[in-house]
Structure formats: structure tokens, C-alpha cells
Design a protein around this motif. Structure first.
Motif, PDB file in Angstrom:
ATOM      1  N   LYS A   1       4.245  48.929  16.248  1.00 31.25           N
ATOM      2  CA  LYS A   1       5.384  48.836  15.329  1.00 31.25           C
ATOM      3  C   LYS A   1       6.715  49.139  15.989  1.00 31.25           C
ATOM      4  O   LYS A   1       7.775  48.818  15.433  1.00 31.25           O
ATOM      5  N   GLY A   2       6.710  49.758  17.156  1.00 27.18           N
ATOM      6  CA  GLY A   2       7.937  50.013  17.886  1.00 27.18           C
ATOM      7  C   GLY A   2       8.918  50.914  17.154  1.00 27.18           C
ATOM      8  O   GLY A   2       8.581  51.565  16.155  1.00 27.18           O
TER       9      GLY A   2
ATOM     10  N   PRO B   1      17.598  41.287  11.714  1.00 27.79           N
ATOM     11  CA  PRO B   1      18.054  42.598  11.261  1.00 27.79           C
ATOM     12  C   PRO B   1      17.115  43.735  11.638  1.00 27.79           C
ATOM     13  O   PRO B   1      17.480  44.886  11.552  1.00 27.79           O
ATOM     14  N   ASP B   2      15.858  43.401  12.056  1.00 27.12           N
ATOM     15  CA  ASP B   2      14.876  44.458  12.279  1.00 27.12           C
ATOM     16  C   ASP B   2      14.275  44.341  13.679  1.00 27.12           C
ATOM     17  O   ASP B   2      13.093  44.071  13.844  1.00 27.12           O
ATOM     18  N   VAL B   3      15.094  44.526  14.693  1.00 26.33           N
ATOM     19  CA  VAL B   3      14.616  44.508  16.072  1.00 26.33           C
ATOM     20  C   VAL B   3      13.805  45.765  16.331  1.00 26.33           C
ATOM     21  O   VAL B   3      14.240  46.876  16.029  1.00 26.33           O
ATOM     22  N   ARG B   4      12.618  45.600  16.891  1.00 23.72           N
ATOM     23  CA  ARG B   4      11.756  46.740  17.205  1.00 23.72           C
ATOM     24  C   ARG B   4      11.560  46.801  18.715  1.00 23.72           C
ATOM     25  O   ARG B   4      11.323  45.783  19.369  1.00 23.72           O
ATOM     26  N   LEU B   5      11.664  47.998  19.264  1.00 20.97           N
ATOM     27  CA  LEU B   5      11.623  48.190  20.705  1.00 20.97           C
ATOM     28  C   LEU B   5      10.632  49.270  21.100  1.00 20.97           C
ATOM     29  O   LEU B   5      10.325  50.169  20.325  1.00 20.97           O
ATOM     30  N   MET B   6      10.159  49.153  22.333  1.00 23.26           N
ATOM     31  CA  MET B   6       9.304  50.185  22.912  1.00 23.26           C
ATOM     32  C   MET B   6       9.679  50.326  24.390  1.00 23.26           C
ATOM     33  O   MET B   6       9.905  49.334  25.069  1.00 23.26           O
ATOM     34  N   VAL B   7       9.797  51.564  24.866  1.00 23.58           N
ATOM     35  CA  VAL B   7      10.114  51.821  26.270  1.00 23.58           C
ATOM     36  C   VAL B   7       8.934  52.559  26.899  1.00 23.58           C
ATOM     37  O   VAL B   7       8.555  53.638  26.438  1.00 23.58           O
ATOM     38  N   GLU B   8       8.377  51.974  27.949  1.00 24.79           N
ATOM     39  CA  GLU B   8       7.239  52.610  28.598  1.00 24.79           C
ATOM     40  C   GLU B   8       7.662  53.751  29.515  1.00 24.79           C
ATOM     41  O   GLU B   8       6.987  54.768  29.609  1.00 24.79           O
TER      42      GLU B   8
END
Length: 256
Positions: free
Chosen positions: A191-192, A148-155
Motif C-alpha cells: 500500500k505504500g 491524487p493518490d501517489v503511493r511511494l516506498m523507499v527501500e
């Protein structure tokens, strides 16, 4: 042209869907990506969203989406509101096992947007925006198999060679070339961002660039239209005062 953010937001939604799917390590991942983009996109926009093909290579940490289209909403022409030839993403494979999944680069190249004005206030893009706002107000957060808590980061996020086709009964048709839009380090590896937060972080600066380009074009069109009407009025007044034949001779004298 505030409604253009729905088109740019769609890019983010599609890419997030593709990125989340890569996290699941499921069989038949390419077809699953196509099905997910089409199903979620159509539900979100309440018009047909089609994806021609997807090619996700987890071992290489990359993927691509081909021929993404968004149909015009009901009440507008049969043309597509959005056409994207190439959307690519590069993923950090090692991050798929971490709390924050890192997308090293998202590239949207050659997107074609249609801004169709039916009257003074109704546009196809505003209709799409209304649809997504209704969906956001009525739906609950969706829990994926990844949790339920997908965390993402885009460089890196790159939007290149984009074009907007303006269609208006008042101004006719006009094409606008959008400048390259570059965003870096959206979120962080500690933490994304949630998919919703990532969408907001990308949409705001994109919207500003698009609004600037569209506003400048419309202002120029309105200026040209006003000057044309002013010339017509002046010519009519001259005809009334000195006669149409004399005005024609003056125009011929000055080559106008």
C-alpha cells in the motif's frame, strides 16, 4: 534545535518531487525536475531554493540532483542555510506502472547546514520551520498529473558526510560532523505511503540523530564557557586578597 527537521524534511520533499516526476514519462524531464524543485521549494520555505541541475535516466532507473541550495530567510546573513552537493536516487522502473512506486535508494551526501542564532530564541532554521508550518496550515493537497493518490516506498535512505556550522554570538562558530543516518524499508510495496507520510517517516529518526549531535556540542560549549568564567572569578578574588603581582607569580609557577 528542533527547527533542524525542516532542513531534513526538505531533502525528502525534493526527492519526492523528483520521484513523482519520473512517473510521468514526460519530455524534457530534467528541466521539469529543476523547475519543480525550485518552484515548490521556494513556495514551501518562502525563500529562494535553487537546483543547479538534474539528470533523470528512466531507462537506467536512476537520477541525480546537483547543487541544491536554500537561501537564508530574511533578517539573517546572506549565506545559504542549506547546501547539498549530491543527491542521488535509484528507482525500480517496473514499479512505475504499479500502484506503489518503489524508490530503491535515496542518498544525500555531503550536506552542509547553517544554524545561525540571532539572539537567544531566533534562529534561521526556526524561521524556515515557521514558514513551512504556515504553508501546511494554509494550503490544500496538490493533485499531480500522476493522480491524487501517489503511493511511494523507499527501500534505503542514506544521509552521509553531513555537517552543521553553528554560528552564535554567545559561542562563536563551531562545526559539527553528523553521523551516517541509515533507514530501511520505509513503507511497503502493498500500500505504500503518501508523500506526506513518507516525509514524516524519514524526518522523525533523522531529527533525533541531529538533535543528539547538536545538543552534545552545545552542552560541551556551555560547560567550557562556565569553567572559563569560574576561573576568571577565582583569579579576581585571589587578586583582591593577595594582590595581582602574587597571582601572576603563581600562574607563572604552574604554567597557567
Amino acid at each position: 534545535m528542533k527547527a533542524l527537521k525542516i532542513i531534513l524534511g526538505l531533502v525528502v520533499v525534493v526527492l519526492i518531487a523528483a520521484a513523482v516526476i519520473t512517473m510521468l514519462f514526460l519530455n524534457n524531464i530534467n528541466q521539469l525536475t529543476v523547475d519543480t524543485v525550485q518552484t515548490q521549494g521556494t513556495q514551501l520555505l518562502k525563500t529562494d531554493v535553487k537546483l543547479g541541475a538534474a539528470n533523470i535516466e528512466l531507462s537506467q532507473g536512476k537520477g541525480s540532483l546537483q547543487n541544491l541550495t536554500v537561501a537564508n530567510p530574511p533578517g539573517f546573513s546572506a549565506a545559504n542555510a542549506v547546501e547539498m552537493g549530491a543527491v542521488t536516487l535509484h528507482i525500480d522502473p517496473q514499479s512505475l506502472l504499479e500502484d506503489v512506486k518503489v524508490i530503491k535508494e535515496i542518498s544525500v551526501d555531503g550536506a552542509k547546514l547553517l544554524a545561525e542564532q540571532k539572539n537567544l530564541k531566533d534562529t534561521n532554521l526556526q524561521a524556515l520551520l515557521d514558514n513551512i508550518q504556515q504553508d501546511a496550515a494554509s494550503s490544500e493537497p496538490v493533485e499531480t498529473e500522476a493522480g491524487p493518490d501517489v503511493r511511494l516506498m523507499v527501500e534505503k535512505f542514506r544521509f552521509t558526510n553531513g555537517k552543521i556550522q553553528l554560528k552564535s554570538a554567545q559561542f562563536g562558530e563551531r562545526e559539527i560532523s553528523l553521523p551516517t543516518i541509515a533507514l530501511d524499508n520505509i513503507g511497503d510495496k502493498t500500500k505504500g505511503l503518501t508523500p506526506q507520510e513518507l516525509g514524516q517517516a524519514v524526518v522523525a529518526p533523522l531529527l533525533q540523530q541531529v538533535k543528539t549531535a547538536v545538543t552534545a556540542e552545545i552542552t560541551e560549549l556551555a560547560k567550557d564557557k562556565a569553567e572559563e568564567k569560574l576561573k576568571e572569578k577565582l583569579q579576581e578574588k585571589l587578586k583582591d586578597k593577595i594582590g595581582g603581582e602574587a597571582v601572576d607569580k603563581l600562574k607563572g609557577l604552574f604554567g597557567r
